[in-house]
Design a protein around this motif. Structure first.
Motif, PDB file in Angstrom:
ATOM      1  N   GLY A 188       0.794  -1.216   0.000  1.00 42.20           N
ATOM      2  CA  GLY A 188       0.000   0.000   0.000  1.00 42.20           C
ATOM      3  C   GLY A 188       0.827   1.267   0.000  1.00 42.20           C
ATOM      4  N   LYS A 189       1.925   1.253   0.704  1.00 39.62           N
ATOM      5  CA  LYS A 189       2.739   2.473   0.818  1.00 39.62           C
ATOM      6  C   LYS A 189       3.269   2.929  -0.541  1.00 39.62           C
ATOM      7  CE  LYS A 189       6.809  -0.233   2.220  1.00 39.62           C
ATOM      8  NZ  LYS A 189       7.487  -0.229   0.913  1.00 39.62           N
ATOM      9  N   ASP A 190       3.444   1.997  -1.464  1.00 40.30           N
ATOM     10  CA  ASP A 190       3.985   2.344  -2.776  1.00 40.30           C
ATOM     11  C   ASP A 190       2.929   2.385  -3.885  1.00 40.30           C
ATOM     12  OD1 ASP A 190       6.679   2.478  -1.862  1.00 40.30           O
ATOM     13  OD2 ASP A 190       6.795   0.290  -1.924  1.00 40.30           O
ATOM     14  N   HIS A 191       1.893   1.566  -3.754  1.00 34.85           N
ATOM     15  CA  HIS A 191       1.011   1.349  -4.900  1.00 34.85           C
ATOM     16  C   HIS A 191      -0.429   1.817  -4.737  1.00 34.85           C
ATOM     17  CE1 HIS A 191       3.797  -2.219  -6.191  1.00 34.85           C
ATOM     18  NE2 HIS A 191       4.351  -1.029  -6.366  1.00 34.85           N
ATOM     19  N   TRP A 192      -0.944   1.898  -3.526  1.00 35.38           N
ATOM     20  CA  TRP A 192      -2.377   2.130  -3.320  1.00 35.38           C
ATOM     21  C   TRP A 192      -2.861   3.420  -3.987  1.00 35.38           C
ATOM     22  CZ3 TRP A 192      -6.971   0.295  -2.343  1.00 35.38           C
ATOM     23  CH2 TRP A 192      -7.963   1.056  -1.709  1.00 35.38           C
ATOM     24  N   GLN A 193      -2.320   4.541  -3.585  1.00 33.80           N
ATOM     25  CA  GLN A 193      -2.794   5.816  -4.119  1.00 33.80           C
ATOM     26  C   GLN A 193      -2.520   5.918  -5.615  1.00 33.80           C
ATOM     27  OE1 GLN A 193      -1.920   9.363  -1.833  1.00 33.80           O
ATOM     28  NE2 GLN A 193      -1.995  10.676  -3.640  1.00 33.80           N
ATOM     29  N   VAL A 194      -1.359   5.459  -6.052  1.00 28.93           N
ATOM     30  CA  VAL A 194      -1.001   5.531  -7.476  1.00 28.93           C
ATOM     31  C   VAL A 194      -2.006   4.757  -8.317  1.00 28.93           C
ATOM     32  CG1 VAL A 194       0.737   4.923  -9.194  1.00 28.93           C
ATOM     33  CG2 VAL A 194       1.455   5.832  -6.980  1.00 28.93           C
ATOM     34  N   LEU A 195      -2.352   3.560  -7.887  1.00 32.58           N
ATOM     35  CA  LEU A 195      -3.297   2.733  -8.640  1.00 32.58           C
ATOM     36  C   LEU A 195      -4.687   3.362  -8.659  1.00 32.58           C
ATOM     37  CD1 LEU A 195      -2.171  -0.800  -7.423  1.00 32.58           C
ATOM     38  CD2 LEU A 195      -2.105   0.021  -9.787  1.00 32.58           C
ATOM     39  N   LEU A 196      -5.124   3.871  -7.523  1.00 31.40           N
ATOM     40  CA  LEU A 196      -6.445   4.507  -7.473  1.00 31.40           C
ATOM     41  C   LEU A 196      -6.508   5.714  -8.409  1.00 31.40           C
ATOM     42  CD1 LEU A 196      -7.272   4.446  -3.644  1.00 31.40           C
ATOM     43  CD2 LEU A 196      -8.080   2.865  -5.409  1.00 31.40           C
ATOM     44  N   GLN A 197      -5.468   6.541  -8.368  1.00 29.61           N
ATOM     45  CA  GLN A 197      -5.461   7.708  -9.249  1.00 29.61           C
ATOM     46  C   GLN A 197      -5.401   7.300 -10.717  1.00 29.61           C
ATOM     47  OE1 GLN A 197      -2.205   9.760  -6.983  1.00 29.61           O
ATOM     48  NE2 GLN A 197      -3.523  11.544  -7.210  1.00 29.61           N
ATOM     49  N   ALA A 198      -4.658   6.249 -11.006  1.00 33.39           N
ATOM     50  CA  ALA A 198      -4.593   5.773 -12.386  1.00 33.39           C
ATOM     51  C   ALA A 198      -5.965   5.322 -12.874  1.00 33.39           C
ATOM     52  CB  ALA A 198      -3.593   4.628 -12.502  1.00 33.39           C
ATOM     53  N   HIS A 223      -2.982  -1.025   5.033  1.00 33.80           N
ATOM     54  CA  HIS A 223      -2.382   0.276   4.742  1.00 33.80           C
ATOM     55  C   HIS A 223      -3.236   1.460   5.174  1.00 33.80           C
ATOM     56  CE1 HIS A 223      -0.247   3.392   2.563  1.00 33.80           C
ATOM     57  NE2 HIS A 223      -1.304   3.662   1.816  1.00 33.80           N
ATOM     58  N   GLY A 224      -4.561   1.330   5.117  1.00 34.64           N
ATOM     59  CA  GLY A 224      -5.428   2.464   5.421  1.00 34.64           C
ATOM     60  C   GLY A 224      -5.569   3.391   4.224  1.00 34.64           C
ATOM     61  N   HIS A 225      -5.741   4.683   4.509  1.00 27.43           N
ATOM     62  CA  HIS A 225      -5.867   5.715   3.478  1.00 27.43           C
ATOM     63  C   HIS A 225      -7.054   5.466   2.546  1.00 27.43           C
ATOM     64  CE1 HIS A 225      -2.229   7.913   4.571  1.00 27.43           C
ATOM     65  NE2 HIS A 225      -1.679   6.735   4.793  1.00 27.43           N
ATOM     66  N   ALA A 226      -8.228   5.230   3.145  1.00 28.91           N
ATOM     67  CA  ALA A 226      -9.455   5.257   2.349  1.00 28.91           C
ATOM     68  C   ALA A 226      -9.509   6.598   1.623  1.00 28.91           C
ATOM     69  CB  ALA A 226     -10.672   5.095   3.252  1.00 28.91           C
ATOM     70  N   MET A 227      -9.925   6.562   0.358  1.00 31.99           N
ATOM     71  CA  MET A 227      -9.846   7.773  -0.451  1.00 31.99           C
ATOM     72  C   MET A 227     -11.063   7.970  -1.334  1.00 31.99           C
ATOM     73  SD  MET A 227      -5.933   8.015  -1.838  1.00 31.99           S
ATOM     74  CE  MET A 227      -4.565   8.138  -0.677  1.00 31.99           C
ATOM     75  N   ILE A 228     -11.284   9.229  -1.692  1.00 28.32           N
ATOM     76  CA  ILE A 228     -12.208   9.597  -2.758  1.00 28.32           C
ATOM     77  C   ILE A 228     -11.422  10.467  -3.729  1.00 28.32           C
ATOM     78  CG2 ILE A 228     -14.333  10.796  -3.379  1.00 28.32           C
ATOM     79  CD1 ILE A 228     -15.364  10.073  -0.564  1.00 28.32           C
ATOM     80  N   ILE A 229     -11.474  10.086  -5.011  1.00 29.18           N
ATOM     81  CA  ILE A 229     -10.668  10.734  -6.042  1.00 29.18           C
ATOM     82  C   ILE A 229     -11.589  11.150  -7.180  1.00 29.18           C
ATOM     83  CG2 ILE A 229      -8.768  10.391  -7.670  1.00 29.18           C
ATOM     84  CD1 ILE A 229      -7.660   8.299  -5.710  1.00 29.18           C
ATOM     85  N   ASP A 238      -8.864  11.862   2.154  1.00 28.62           N
ATOM     86  CA  ASP A 238      -7.969  10.768   2.540  1.00 28.62           C
ATOM     87  C   ASP A 238      -8.148  10.556   4.040  1.00 28.62           C
ATOM     88  OD1 ASP A 238      -5.806   9.178   3.384  1.00 28.62           O
ATOM     89  OD2 ASP A 238      -4.375  10.149   2.040  1.00 28.62           O
ATOM     90  N   ALA A 239      -8.527   9.347   4.433  1.00 26.60           N
ATOM     91  CA  ALA A 239      -8.822   9.063   5.845  1.00 26.60           C
ATOM     92  C   ALA A 239      -7.577   8.841   6.693  1.00 26.60           C
ATOM     93  CB  ALA A 239      -9.750   7.845   5.941  1.00 26.60           C
TER      94      ALA A 239
END
Length: 274
Positions: A188-198, A223-229, A238-239
């Motif tokens: 999650g630290k490397d991929h979670w946000q990147v994948l969601l934004q992609a 990892h956490g960091h529930a998100m709305i994009i 970002d939670a």
């Protein structure tokens, strides 16, 4: 309705089912009081524990989870996603991982059984073999036209690494992609946000991604960091790493305007790839 409030909830689920559902209701109530119309629970919201216990409890977990979603949706008058819970498979030895979207009246709007299973050896020493105890779904998710809100596409966690699933959803009219997860802390630290934004950018669609966070049992950590994009790839909420929620507005007119400004979906040369 051109806009509404969405909430991606964040939990730290354990093997204590009643405590998990109580924590989930607490966050649902908070989101509803803040005006959320669409609320998403993460993957494994009712139970995270040993595979043996999950298999033994599968029938009970399926019944409790389904009933919980109906009760919560009616009680708080929201459209509610149960981001993934175990349902006994036909072989009697494994489970499906099922997501359900329930309307304000408690009626089932749609469901999806997770297709892509997480069979991975991570460098941190953790090994995951979902296919040993989970049966892969055999149907692509359908797009759900939620009255008064928008057209919603369902997926679960590891699916986020397979962009063709989201192309299928957008090709069938999805404006908002729900990606509930229990993403590992290591990846999650490397991929979670990147994948969601992609997924948001390439499909010019909103992404609502509920998440598990923190330590569950043994070495299992999320990892956490529930998100709305938004469809431009901007993180609206970002939670963080605590239990809670990411809450943000969804504006359907923004989907339309961004798809007009950046019409990449129309520019696809599908005939070359068929």
């Amino acid at each position: 309705m051109t806009d509404f409030l969405s909430a991606a909830l964040q939990l730290t689920s354990t093997s204590n089912v009643e405590a998990n559902l109580s924590a989930a209701e607490e966050q649902i109530e908070i989101a509803a009081r803040r005006g959320a119309d669409l609320v998403g629970l993460p993957e494994n919201f009712a139970f995270i524990g040993n595979d043996e216990d999950r298999l033994e409890m599968a029938s009970e977990l399926a019944e409790k989870s389904s009933r919980f979603l109906v009760t919560m949706a009616r009680r708080y008058q929201i459209v509610l996603l149960g981001g993934g819970y175990p349902v006994p498979a036909e072989d009697g030895k494994r489970t499906l991982n099922r997501s359900e979207l329930v309307g304000r009246d408690g009626q089932l709007l749609g469901r999806y059984d997770k297709i892509h299973l997480f069979d991975v050896d991570l460098p941190d020493g953790n090994k995951y073999r979902e296919s040993e105890t989970i049966v892969s779904g055999n149907l692509l998710p359908s797009v759900i036209d939620v009255p008064g809100l928008c057209r919603v596409g369902l997926s679960i966690c590891y699916d986020v690494r397979f962009p063709e699933l989201y192309r299928h959803l957008v090709d069938n009219g999805a404006e908002l992609l729900m990606i509930p997860a229990a993403f590992t802390a290591f990846t999650g630290k490397d991929h979670w946000q990147v994948l969601l934004q992609a997924r948001a950018i390439e499909n010019t669609a909103y992404v609502v991604a509920p998440a598990q966070t923190g330590e569950h049992y043994r070495r299992r950590q999320s990892h956490g960091h529930a998100m709305i994009i938004d469809p431009w790839g901007t993180v609206l909420a970002d939670a963080g790493v605590q239990e809670g929620a990411a809450i943000a507005p969804v504006d359907n007119s923004r989907v339309k305007s961004i798809r007009e400004q950046m019409p990449s979906i129309k520019h696809r040369k599908q005939e070359l790839f068929s």
